[in-house]
Design an enzyme around this catalytic site. Structure first.
Site, PDB file in Angstrom:
ATOM      1  N   ASN A 167      -3.884   8.692   4.496  1.00 58.60           N
ATOM      2  CA  ASN A 167      -2.690   8.163   5.155  1.00 58.60           C
ATOM      3  C   ASN A 167      -2.678   8.327   6.673  1.00 58.60           C
ATOM      4  OD1 ASN A 167      -1.603   7.393   2.673  1.00 58.60           O
ATOM      5  ND2 ASN A 167      -0.571   9.374   2.370  1.00 58.60           N
ATOM      6  N   ARG A 225       0.821  -1.218   0.000  1.00 56.55           N
ATOM      7  CA  ARG A 225       0.000   0.000   0.000  1.00 56.55           C
ATOM      8  C   ARG A 225       0.853   1.265   0.000  1.00 56.55           C
ATOM      9  NH1 ARG A 225      -3.625   2.591   4.469  1.00 56.55           N
ATOM     10  NH2 ARG A 225      -5.229   3.638   3.228  1.00 56.55           N
ATOM     11  N   HIS A 277      -6.292  -6.033  -2.105  1.00 57.88           N
ATOM     12  CA  HIS A 277      -7.155  -6.128  -0.919  1.00 57.88           C
ATOM     13  C   HIS A 277      -7.458  -7.590  -0.561  1.00 57.88           C
ATOM     14  CE1 HIS A 277      -8.717  -1.697  -1.260  1.00 57.88           C
ATOM     15  NE2 HIS A 277      -7.441  -1.779  -0.968  1.00 57.88           N
ATOM     16  N   HIS A 325       0.429   4.328  -2.602  1.00 57.72           N
ATOM     17  CA  HIS A 325       0.186   5.714  -2.189  1.00 57.72           C
ATOM     18  C   HIS A 325       1.349   6.636  -2.543  1.00 57.72           C
ATOM     19  CE1 HIS A 325      -3.387   5.115   0.813  1.00 57.72           C
ATOM     20  NE2 HIS A 325      -3.529   4.417  -0.299  1.00 57.72           N
TER      21      HIS A 325
HETATM   22  C1  HEM Z   1      -9.145   1.151  -5.991  1.00 55.54           C
HETATM   23  C2  HEM Z   1      -9.080   2.096  -5.082  1.00 55.54           C
HETATM   24  C3  HEM Z   1      -8.629   1.844  -3.681  1.00 55.54           C
HETATM   25  C4  HEM Z   1      -9.227   2.311  -2.566  1.00 55.54           C
HETATM   26  C5  HEM Z   1     -10.458   3.186  -2.509  1.00 55.54           C
HETATM   27  C6  HEM Z   1      -8.494   1.813  -1.442  1.00 55.54           C
HETATM   28  C7  HEM Z   1      -8.780   2.087  -0.115  1.00 55.54           C
HETATM   29  C8  HEM Z   1      -8.221   1.441   0.962  1.00 55.54           C
HETATM   30  C9  HEM Z   1      -8.621   1.624   2.325  1.00 55.54           C
HETATM   31  C10 HEM Z   1      -9.704   2.587   2.795  1.00 55.54           C
HETATM   32  C11 HEM Z   1      -7.879   0.797   3.092  1.00 55.54           C
HETATM   33  C12 HEM Z   1      -7.960   0.632   4.605  1.00 55.54           C
HETATM   34  C13 HEM Z   1      -7.191   1.743   5.303  1.00 55.54           C
HETATM   35  C14 HEM Z   1      -7.479   1.801   6.776  1.00 55.54           C
HETATM   36  O1  HEM Z   1      -8.603   1.539   7.189  1.00 55.54           O
HETATM   37  O2  HEM Z   1      -6.558   2.185   7.535  1.00 55.54           O
HETATM   38  C15 HEM Z   1      -6.986   0.090   2.218  1.00 55.54           C
HETATM   39  C16 HEM Z   1      -6.062  -0.844   2.612  1.00 55.54           C
HETATM   40  C17 HEM Z   1      -5.178  -1.451   1.761  1.00 55.54           C
HETATM   41  N1  HEM Z   1      -4.989  -1.164   0.419  1.00 55.54           N
HETATM   42 FE1  HEM Z   1      -6.242  -0.120  -0.738  1.00 55.54          FE
HETATM   43  N2  HEM Z   1      -7.461   1.042  -1.893  1.00 55.54           N
HETATM   44  C18 HEM Z   1      -7.494   1.034  -3.258  1.00 55.54           C
HETATM   45  C19 HEM Z   1      -6.595   0.431  -4.101  1.00 55.54           C
HETATM   46  C20 HEM Z   1      -5.467  -0.234  -3.674  1.00 55.54           C
HETATM   47  C21 HEM Z   1      -4.370  -0.618  -4.528  1.00 55.54           C
HETATM   48  C22 HEM Z   1      -4.258  -0.296  -6.007  1.00 55.54           C
HETATM   49  C23 HEM Z   1      -3.474  -1.273  -3.740  1.00 55.54           C
HETATM   50  C24 HEM Z   1      -2.137  -1.854  -4.096  1.00 55.54           C
HETATM   51  C25 HEM Z   1      -1.796  -2.278  -5.285  1.00 55.54           C
HETATM   52  C26 HEM Z   1      -4.019  -1.308  -2.406  1.00 55.54           C
HETATM   53  C27 HEM Z   1      -3.467  -1.949  -1.327  1.00 55.54           C
HETATM   54  C28 HEM Z   1      -4.000  -1.966  -0.053  1.00 55.54           C
HETATM   55  C29 HEM Z   1      -3.526  -2.834   1.002  1.00 55.54           C
HETATM   56  C30 HEM Z   1      -2.486  -3.927   0.857  1.00 55.54           C
HETATM   57  C31 HEM Z   1      -4.242  -2.494   2.159  1.00 55.54           C
HETATM   58  C32 HEM Z   1      -4.052  -3.060   3.573  1.00 55.54           C
HETATM   59  C33 HEM Z   1      -2.945  -2.265   4.244  1.00 55.54           C
HETATM   60  C34 HEM Z   1      -2.578  -2.706   5.652  1.00 55.54           C
HETATM   61  O3  HEM Z   1      -3.120  -3.661   6.175  1.00 55.54           O
HETATM   62  O4  HEM Z   1      -1.723  -2.011   6.235  1.00 55.54           O
HETATM   63  N3  HEM Z   1      -5.212  -0.638  -2.402  1.00 55.54           N
HETATM   64  N4  HEM Z   1      -7.210   0.514   0.919  1.00 55.54           N
END
Ligand code: HEM
Ligand SMILES: *[C@@H]1O[C@H](CO)[C@@H](O)[C@H](O)[C@H]1NC(C)=O
Ligand SMILES: *[C@@H]1O[C@H](CO)[C@@H](O)[C@H](O)[C@H]1NC(C)=O
Length: 330
Positions: free
Chosen positions: A95, A63, A194, A67
């Site tokens: 973030n 992530r 995800h 970002h």
């Molecule tokens: C398509 C649009 C996307 C949205 C709206 C989105 C949004 C989010 C949100 C809201 C979270 C949870 C954050 C939290 O509650 O603290 C999250 C977690 C995550 N996102 Fe996305 N995301 C998107 C695309 C992506 C992409 C393209 C990747 C990587 C290629 C990605 C990788 C991750 C990962 C691995 C997590 C978990 C992080 C952790 O556990 O520390 N996301 N995302």
């Protein structure tokens, strides 16, 4: 004669400049072959060790790279801490109290600096850490393109503008990715990240009680899953509890994310939109990746490489930071 000679020299110089610019303008898999031959091992070691005590770290590192790339390119701008002159991207909405992995990036950088001082950019470390995290998490491997340089600036307002929000509709998600040169296929494949990691209640709680101010839950949410989530996230809770993004295999980078979507078990609205938007061209892609781990692996790797190419600094642009959290000499 004298004039012809000088024209000749000028043309030669121009050609050389041209050649060096075009060599520098693109990344290569062998960029550190001679200058830091152990780079891959160093990064792998740090992530593998961290994974033992923190199985979530791979998700956080993937992530972090995402970002970074969506805000003025993959230039490690997200790593810059707040100072008098840096408006840190770490304080952007997406973030703040959410993005993590900084301490592990620092460990990687310190280890890399002992073996190959002043050579490897923090932006390249983020790209490699993402690949290694995929490997360790059971996802695909790929050859990481390298040669990025680190930015001298960060931009919090651009982070607020460019990083997609969990309540985005499919059209908004597509527009956000298109703005980075990524297409619908990239959107669906990269959302597959995800399949690992966690999310806070606050980013999806509206779906559980009062979706789009209807007073009802999101109708595209499976009723058993809804009940489970309501227990984890009470309506008037503080929103800080965490739950798995992938309800079936939370720590494995597989294609279960897509079968979850097909059974209305996507956690974020932005996830479920890919399958539940009537008539959308993303539905068949979800089906494809749900049916084939091979197809998913192949496209995830390809789209991660494409994302890693966004707006990179190369050649003599930017710098190689000594400490990832600060520009040199600050
Ligand atoms: C398509 C649009 C996307 C949205 C709206 C989105 C949004 C989010 C949100 C809201 C979270 C949870 C954050 C939290 O509650 O603290 C999250 C977690 C995550 N996102 Fe996305 N995301 C998107 C695309 C992506 C992409 C393209 C990747 C990587 C290629 C990605 C990788 C991750 C990962 C691995 C997590 C978990 C992080 C952790 O556990 O520390 N996301 N995302
Ligand atoms: C830089 O910011 C990160 C993330 O906010 C934090 O963990 C780290 O301690 C900071 N580093 C320094 C040297 O201030
Ligand atoms: C930051 O991004 C905004 C767009 O949100 C742009 O207008 C501004 O010039 C950028 N600032 C810096 C310092 O690059």
């Amino acid at each position: 004669m004298c004039c012809n000679y000088s024209i000749c020299v000028r043309v030669l110089v121009a050609l050389l400049l041209c050649a060096s610019v075009s060599i520098n303008a693109q990344l290569s898999t062998t960029f550190y072959l001679r200058t830091c031959p152990n780079l891959q091992h160093i990064v792998f070691d740090v992530v593998a060790k961290a994974s033992f005590s923190d199985p979530r770290i791979g998700a956080s590192l993937i992530r972090l790279h995402f970002h970074d790339c969506f805000v003025q390119g993959c230039d490690a701008s997200i790593l810059l801490n707040k100072t008098a002159t840096i408006d840190s991207e770490q304080d952007a909405f997406a973030n703040a109290n959410s993005i993590r992995g900084f301490d592990v990036v620092t460990k990687m950088k310190e280890s890399v600096e002992t073996f190959c001082p002043g050579t490897v950019s923090c932006a390249d470390i983020l790209a490699m850490a993402a690949e290694v995290s995929s490997e360790i998490g059971g996802g695909p491997q790929w050859k990481v393109l390298l040669g990025r340089r680190d930015s001298l600036t960060a931009n919090r307002s651009l982070a607020n503008q460019n990083i997609p929000a969990p309540f985005f509709t499919l059209d908004q998600l597509k527009a956000s990715f298109q703005n980075q040169g990524l297409d619908t296929n990239d959107l669906v494949a990269l959302s597959g990240a995800h399949t690992i990691g966690r999310a806070h209640c606050r980013v999806f709680v509206n779906r559980l009680y009062n979706f789009n101010n209807t007073g009802n839950p999101d109708p595209t949410l499976d009723s058993d899953y809804l009940q489970t989530l309501q227990e984890i996230c009470p309506q008037n809770g503080n929103g800080n509890s965490l739950t798995n993004l992938d309800v079936s295999t939370p720590n494995i980078l597989d294609n279960r994310y897509y079968s979850n979507l097909r059974s209305q078990r996507g956690l974020l609205q932005s996830d479920q939109e890919l399958y539940s938007t009537p008539g959308a061209d993303t539905i068949s892609l979800v089906d494809t990746y749900s049916n084939s781990k091979i197809a998913f692996n192949q496209q995830f790797a390809q789209s991660m490489i494409k994302m890693g190419n966004i707006g990179v600094l190369t050649g003599d642009q930017g710098e190689i930071r000594s400490h990832c959290n600060f520009v040199n000499g600050s």
